[in-house]
Design an enzyme around this catalytic site. Structure first.
Site: not given
Ligand code: NDP
Length: 511
Positions: A172, A244, A278, A375
């Site tokens: 997803k 992550e 991240c 962040e």
């Molecule tokens: P989000 O948490 O907003 O979304 C991550 C994914 O989860 C998206 O595909 C999102 O869909 C989906 N999602 C949203 N709501 C739900 C739910 N209730 N149940 C299941 N899935 C859901 O993160 P971002 O996309 O904004 O990414 C940025 C974040 O990712 C930052 O905090 C960054 O630090 C972190 N990150 C961490 C990394 C690591 O390795 N530790 C690496 C890269 C990023 P949709 O987009 O459609 O809302």
């Protein structure tokens, strides 16, 4: 809402995702969002494909994945177009980051999966008459939920160890950047991976939540807030989850650092991918004697950076979607209002049409400001003067996050001693971000930055059930603890307890 605001926040269509180019704001694609029935069917199809895939040897799986790698290489320009259209990243970062990582990771997992997942011999310390080993088995259908900042690495790249372990994968992707993973999965199918082994289900957050309801394991990358929801939902089904999550990664510059290397590392580590990483450098602590020199080097380097469109010869692209740009603006404005000084940047780029925020350097920042605590995920370098390494360590650890950190010093021994005192999943000495590219090294967060590791042995074993096999060697008619019980046996165990476990007794027995 103004016209500009409507362009940035078009009303959400419930069942269609609209993908926009953040550099130009053009509509790139409209993609139907997958509903609950679609998710259930995708998982069921994946389950059938997995049965075929799991029966293959590691060598066969590796061969097919290498064919997938060839397809990525052959179609690199098409992939670069797709990734650029939904992220606006500079082409150099797409070829040298997104595509290079995935191609390298395919070779790594294809080569090393068999060794990481080989049966493990276990030598019992007590029951010497038993032969023991543990085995790794695929979990079934792994659900991967990814963010938008690295839409190829954190979807297709995440799938690789899961696939090599014998699982099917349903991805997803973020609603903001779904095409990168979709084209990746198309290429995988064209390269000969079994049909439906690697599927992509575009959709909003709820599509992700349905995946948690049907998959056998969830590998989530994203924000702390969503990660918590995913973990709670997965807990209802007792399926394994890895998270992550975000970071607020500190950089510590000691007075004996090579200031040129530290400044170059700071500028790249904080601004790579417009700071939407991240593990990017999110806050900098510099010992007082070198503070002024360090700040002026950083400012000079940031002023020279070029920002622009993906196909141009530029260093920095746009923010990927409007809420992210607005968050960066909010953090910088709040810091300013509380007394921070903007040395460079501090505003949207007025010369570019899309979601461009200028690379920014802030000083006079404190831990009372969101820019030092939350962040930011943007092209901002907040720098703080500290008296000494102890103060830097205290401030570095004053955070709910713990993803990565870096220490810059010519005394590498001291750097490593201090590294052990930083609460983070990985610490680099005189480097930053690079640990992600070392696929052998475990990568993941502590504290609110996550649970579980990608890369290394943990990075593939997490996609498996570990089972234990115990084989009796002697084939005696019975065992000492089997029925029937007897007073003699009770007395024997009673005498054995102190012989085996009373402090000092064993040593006396052994002389
Ligand atoms: P989000 O948490 O907003 O979304 C991550 C994914 O989860 C998206 O595909 C999102 O869909 C989906 N999602 C949203 N709501 C739900 C739910 N209730 N149940 C299941 N899935 C859901 O993160 P971002 O996309 O904004 O990414 C940025 C974040 O990712 C930052 O905090 C960054 O630090 C972190 N990150 C961490 C990394 C690591 O390795 N530790 C690496 C890269 C990023 P949709 O987009 O459609 O809302």
């Amino acid at each position: 809402m103004t016209e500009a605001a409507v362009a940035l926040h078009p009303p959400r269509k419930q069942d269609v995702i609209q993908v926009r180019n953040p550099a130009t704001l053009e509509l790139v694609a409209e993609i139907p969002a997958v509903d609950e029935a679609g998710v259930r069917e995708a998982v069921a199809r994946g389950r059938e494909a997995q049965a075929v895939w799991a029966a293959m040897t590691f060598t066969e799986r590796g061969r097919l994945l290498r064919r997938f790698r060839d397809a990525i290489v052959d179609h690199r320009d098409r992939l670069a177009e797709v990734i650029a259209a939904e992220t606006g990243k500079p082409r150099a970062d797409i070829y040298g980051g997104e595509l290079m990582y995935v191609c390298d990771a395919i070779g790594f997992w294809a080569k090393n999966a068999a060794a990481y997942l080989a049966d493990q011999k276990i030598t019992p310390h007590l029951l010497k008459t038993k032969r023991v080993y543990s085995t790794y088995h695929p979990l079934g259908v792994v659900g991967i939920i990814g963010p938008w900042n690295f839409p190829f690495i954190l979807t297709i790249g995440e799938a690789l160890p899961a696939l090599m372990a014998g699982n099917a994968v349903v991805i997803k992707p973020s609603e903001v950047t779904p095409r990168s993973a979709m084209v990746g999965a198309e290429l995988a199918a064209e390269a000969g991976l079994p049909e439906h082994l690697l599927q992509v289900i575009p959709g909003y957050g709820e599509t992700g939540s349905y995946l948690v309801d049907y998959a056998d394991m969830i590998c989530f990358t994203g924000s702390v807030e969503t990660g918590r929801k995913v973990a709670e939902r997965a807990a209802r089904r007792l399926i394994p989850v890895t998270l992550e999550l975000g970071g607020k990664d500190p950089m510590i510059v000691l007075r004996d650092a090579d200031l040129d290397r530290a400044a170059n590392g700071c500028v790249w580590g904080a601004l790579f991918n417009a700071g939407q990483v991240c593990m990017s450098v999110e806050r900098v602590y510099v010992e007082a004697p070198v503070y002024d020199a360090f700040v002026s080097k950083v400012v000079e380097k940031v002023r020279r950076l070029r920002q622009g469109l993906s196909h141009q010869d530029v260093d920095i692209g746009p923010m990927t979607f409007p809420p992210q740009l607005e968050k960066v603006e909010r953090h910088v404005q709040e810091a300013r209002a509380k007394g921070a000084t903007v040395l460079v940047g501090g505003r949207r780029n007025p010369n570019l049409p899309g979601l461009f925020y200028e690379p920014t350097v802030l000083t006079n920042v404190t831990h009372e400001m969101a820019i030092m605590r939350e962040e930011t995920f943007g092209p901002v370098i907040p720098i703080m003067k500290v008296a000494d390494a102890e103060e830097a360590l205290r401030l570095a650890n004053d955070s709910p996050y713990g993803l990565t950190a870096s220490i810059w010093t010519k005394d590498k021994e001291r750097g490593q001693v201090l590294a052990r005192r930083i609460e983070a999943g990985a610490v680099c000495v005189n480097d930053c971000l690079v640990n992600f590219a070392i696929t052998e090294a475990p990568m993941g967060g502590v504290k609110h930055s996550g649970i579980g590791r990608r890369h290394g042995a943990e990075g593939i074993r997490k996609f498996c059930q570990q089972r234990t096999v115990v084989v009796d060697r002697l084939a005696t008619k019975s065992e000492i603890n089997w029925y029937p019980s007897s007073p003699r046996r009770t007395a024997l165990f009673r005498r054995l307890l102190p012989l085996l476990y009373r402090s000092g007794w064993r040593n006396k027995l052994r002389g």
